[in-house]
Design an enzyme around this catalytic site. Sequence first.
Site, short mmCIF file in Angstrom:
data_model
loop_
_atom_site.label_atom_id
_atom_site.label_comp_id
_atom_site.label_asym_id
_atom_site.label_seq_id
_atom_site.Cartn_x
_atom_site.Cartn_y
_atom_site.Cartn_z
CG ASN A 1 -11.32 52.65 5.29
OD1 ASN A 1 -10.46 52.15 4.67
ND2 ASN A 1 -11.05 53.44 6.38
CB SER B 1 -17.51 59.91 15.17
OG SER B 1 -17.16 61.07 15.42
CG HIS C 1 -10.50 57.53 5.98
ND1 HIS C 1 -10.41 58.31 7.36
CD2 HIS C 1 -9.65 56.65 6.06
CE1 HIS C 1 -9.37 58.05 7.86
NE2 HIS C 1 -8.91 56.86 7.13
CB CYS D 1 -10.58 60.47 11.15
SG CYS D 1 -10.41 60.71 9.52
CG ASP E 1 -8.83 53.58 9.08
OD1 ASP E 1 -8.57 53.66 7.64
OD2 ASP E 1 -9.69 54.09 9.41
CB CYS F 1 -13.45 62.27 7.08
SG CYS F 1 -12.87 61.18 6.45
CD GLU G 1 -16.27 59.84 6.67
OE1 GLU G 1 -16.75 59.87 7.76
OE2 GLU G 1 -15.30 58.85 6.38
#
Length: 155
Positions: free
Chosen positions: A45, A83, A56, A85, A148, A88, A58
């Site tokens: 991130n 996990s 982020h 979002c 975020d 992503c 990912e």
Amino acid sequence: MSLSDADREFLTLAVEQARIGRDEGGVPIGAALVSDGVVLGVGRNRRVQAGSAIRHGETDAVENAGRQPAAVYRNATMYTTLSPCDMCTGLILLYGIPRVVLGENETFRGAEDLLVARGVEVVNAQDPECVGLMRGFIAEQPHLWNEDIGEEGPG
């Protein structure tokens, strides 16, 4: 489902990225995109560091992997410390990544149900280090955390 030795190794790359992000003053979330046992890209991130709205873990890993043919994504696993979002999750679905290994979903549960409903295999490591990184960050920087994830909150 338990993690394989390869899963643990690749998740460790994501955790290393999360630590780097934390040390840079950012949100401690890291990721690694792996296809057929080859690491295509790692990321973290970088919203704070890059002044970005979308970097982020990912998205950074996919960006760092560069352009790939669809077949590469169809054989890939996204390793992420948290996990995914909604944004992503959309990235994972858009590119047809069939498997996600996440470090934890205790501090934040993203759109895992959508991933599963769309046929993505989701494996949760519930890794204590991933939980600790996020708990510490959320306690120290609640305003950055809420920013975020697009939430209003303290700070």
